[in-house]
Design a protein around this motif. Structure first.
Motif, PDB file in Angstrom:
ATOM      1  N   LEU A 222       0.817  -1.220   0.000  1.00  0.00           N
ATOM      2  CA  LEU A 222       0.000   0.000   0.000  1.00  0.00           C
ATOM      3  C   LEU A 222       0.848   1.267   0.000  1.00  0.00           C
ATOM      4  CD1 LEU A 222      -2.731  -1.322   2.428  1.00  0.00           C
ATOM      5  CD2 LEU A 222      -2.929  -1.022  -0.044  1.00  0.00           C
ATOM      6  N   VAL A 223       1.961   1.248   0.720  1.00  0.00           N
ATOM      7  CA  VAL A 223       2.823   2.436   0.751  1.00  0.00           C
ATOM      8  C   VAL A 223       3.403   2.703  -0.646  1.00  0.00           C
ATOM      9  CG1 VAL A 223       4.961   3.374   1.741  1.00  0.00           C
ATOM     10  CG2 VAL A 223       3.288   2.263   3.226  1.00  0.00           C
ATOM     11  N   ASP A 224       3.615   1.621  -1.419  1.00  0.00           N
ATOM     12  CA  ASP A 224       4.084   1.762  -2.803  1.00  0.00           C
ATOM     13  C   ASP A 224       2.938   1.941  -3.801  1.00  0.00           C
ATOM     14  OD1 ASP A 224       6.697   1.365  -1.961  1.00  0.00           O
ATOM     15  OD2 ASP A 224       6.631  -0.794  -2.302  1.00  0.00           O
ATOM     16  N   HIS A 225       1.694   1.955  -3.308  1.00  0.00           N
ATOM     17  CA  HIS A 225       0.508   2.128  -4.181  1.00  0.00           C
ATOM     18  C   HIS A 225       0.393   0.982  -5.194  1.00  0.00           C
ATOM     19  CE1 HIS A 225       0.095   6.710  -3.467  1.00  0.00           C
ATOM     20  NE2 HIS A 225       0.928   6.210  -2.586  1.00  0.00           N
TER      21      HIS A 225
ATOM     22  N   CYS B 194       0.423   6.090   2.289  1.00  0.00           N
ATOM     23  CA  CYS B 194      -0.871   5.545   1.912  1.00  0.00           C
ATOM     24  C   CYS B 194      -1.148   4.198   2.561  1.00  0.00           C
ATOM     25  CB  CYS B 194      -0.979   5.461   0.401  1.00  0.00           C
ATOM     26  SG  CYS B 194      -1.338   7.101  -0.246  1.00  0.00           S
ATOM     27  N   GLU B 195      -0.697   4.061   3.772  1.00  0.00           N
ATOM     28  CA  GLU B 195      -1.070   2.867   4.517  1.00  0.00           C
ATOM     29  C   GLU B 195      -2.589   2.881   4.767  1.00  0.00           C
ATOM     30  OE1 GLU B 195       0.686   5.368   5.587  1.00  0.00           O
ATOM     31  OE2 GLU B 195      -0.116   6.063   7.496  1.00  0.00           O
ATOM     32  N   ALA B 196      -3.140   1.702   5.129  1.00  0.00           N
ATOM     33  CA  ALA B 196      -4.586   1.595   5.334  1.00  0.00           C
ATOM     34  C   ALA B 196      -4.865   0.957   6.692  1.00  0.00           C
ATOM     35  CB  ALA B 196      -5.198   0.750   4.230  1.00  0.00           C
ATOM     36  N   ASN B 197      -6.102   0.968   7.093  1.00  0.00           N
ATOM     37  CA  ASN B 197      -6.520   0.202   8.258  1.00  0.00           C
ATOM     38  C   ASN B 197      -7.206  -1.082   7.778  1.00  0.00           C
ATOM     39  OD1 ASN B 197      -5.564   2.196   9.950  1.00  0.00           O
ATOM     40  ND2 ASN B 197      -7.550   3.198  10.163  1.00  0.00           N
TER      41      ASN B 197
ATOM     42  N   MET C  53      -5.965  -3.945  12.453  1.00  0.00           N
ATOM     43  CA  MET C  53      -4.632  -3.338  12.487  1.00  0.00           C
ATOM     44  C   MET C  53      -4.656  -1.979  11.798  1.00  0.00           C
ATOM     45  SD  MET C  53      -1.015  -4.736  10.882  1.00  0.00           S
ATOM     46  CE  MET C  53      -0.231  -5.783  12.088  1.00  0.00           C
ATOM     47  N   GLU C  54      -3.946  -1.030  12.384  1.00  0.00           N
ATOM     48  CA  GLU C  54      -3.797   0.281  11.772  1.00  0.00           C
ATOM     49  C   GLU C  54      -2.489   0.339  10.998  1.00  0.00           C
ATOM     50  OE1 GLU C  54      -5.901   3.572  14.467  1.00  0.00           O
ATOM     51  OE2 GLU C  54      -4.289   2.552  15.516  1.00  0.00           O
ATOM     52  N   ALA C  55      -2.400   1.286  10.080  1.00  0.00           N
ATOM     53  CA  ALA C  55      -1.145   1.586   9.363  1.00  0.00           C
ATOM     54  C   ALA C  55      -0.589   0.365   8.647  1.00  0.00           C
ATOM     55  CB  ALA C  55      -0.109   2.167  10.331  1.00  0.00           C
TER      56      ALA C  55
ATOM     57  N   VAL D  61      -9.032   4.668  -1.512  1.00  0.00           N
ATOM     58  CA  VAL D  61      -9.145   6.112  -1.260  1.00  0.00           C
ATOM     59  C   VAL D  61      -9.577   6.362   0.194  1.00  0.00           C
ATOM     60  CG1 VAL D  61     -10.395   8.214  -1.913  1.00  0.00           C
ATOM     61  CG2 VAL D  61      -9.492   6.704  -3.689  1.00  0.00           C
ATOM     62  N   ASP D  62     -10.366   5.439   0.742  1.00  0.00           N
ATOM     63  CA  ASP D  62     -10.775   5.518   2.154  1.00  0.00           C
ATOM     64  C   ASP D  62      -9.763   4.860   3.100  1.00  0.00           C
ATOM     65  OD1 ASP D  62     -13.138   6.740   1.398  1.00  0.00           O
ATOM     66  OD2 ASP D  62     -14.254   4.842   1.316  1.00  0.00           O
ATOM     67  N   HIS D  63      -8.672   4.333   2.562  1.00  0.00           N
ATOM     68  CA  HIS D  63      -7.621   3.670   3.364  1.00  0.00           C
ATOM     69  C   HIS D  63      -8.177   2.459   4.119  1.00  0.00           C
ATOM     70  CE1 HIS D  63      -4.825   7.386   3.565  1.00  0.00           C
ATOM     71  NE2 HIS D  63      -5.755   7.609   2.676  1.00  0.00           N
TER      72      HIS D  63
END
Lengths: 67, 67
Positions: free
Chosen positions: A58-61, B2-5, B24-26, B59-61
């Motif tokens: 995700l960090v690398d999209h 752009c990390e997600a939950n 989990m976050e991030a 887009v909402d992570h």
């Protein structure tokens, strides 16, 4: 915005090397079902791909899909 | 970044309502295998969850996982 690019991962059976083929840019929604994966871009464009999610970075999209 | 939950989606069998439970976050990396999904956060924390990817809303992570 945190959209990603979706790539098809192909492994060459002879060399064992992996190739990434760009399937769709600016992907927002990813919805797997039994037969494949529906990709929806931030522009509303839809693409159905046979395969399964191989991995996400995700960090690398990046969304990696394998058939 | 752009990390997600990552959320576990549970559907109440009586009411039909869906609940989202934060797992989990991030989250940076998501690696599904046969038995479940390995989540790796941007801090290197790892968590293995039984289940499959229900959907992504980048887009909402959000990464939704279902058991």
């Amino acid at each position: 915005m945190c959209e990603a690019n979706a790539y098809l991962v192909e492994t060459d059976s002879k060399s064992g090397e992996s190739n990434e083929i760009l399937l769709m840019e600016a992907v927002d929604k990813v919805e797997p079902d039994e037969d494949g994966i529906l990709l929806i871009s931030i522009f509303g464009e839809q693409k159905f791909i046979k395969g399964h999610i191989h991995s996400l970075s995700l960090v690398d999209h990046k969304v990696y899909i394998k058939q």
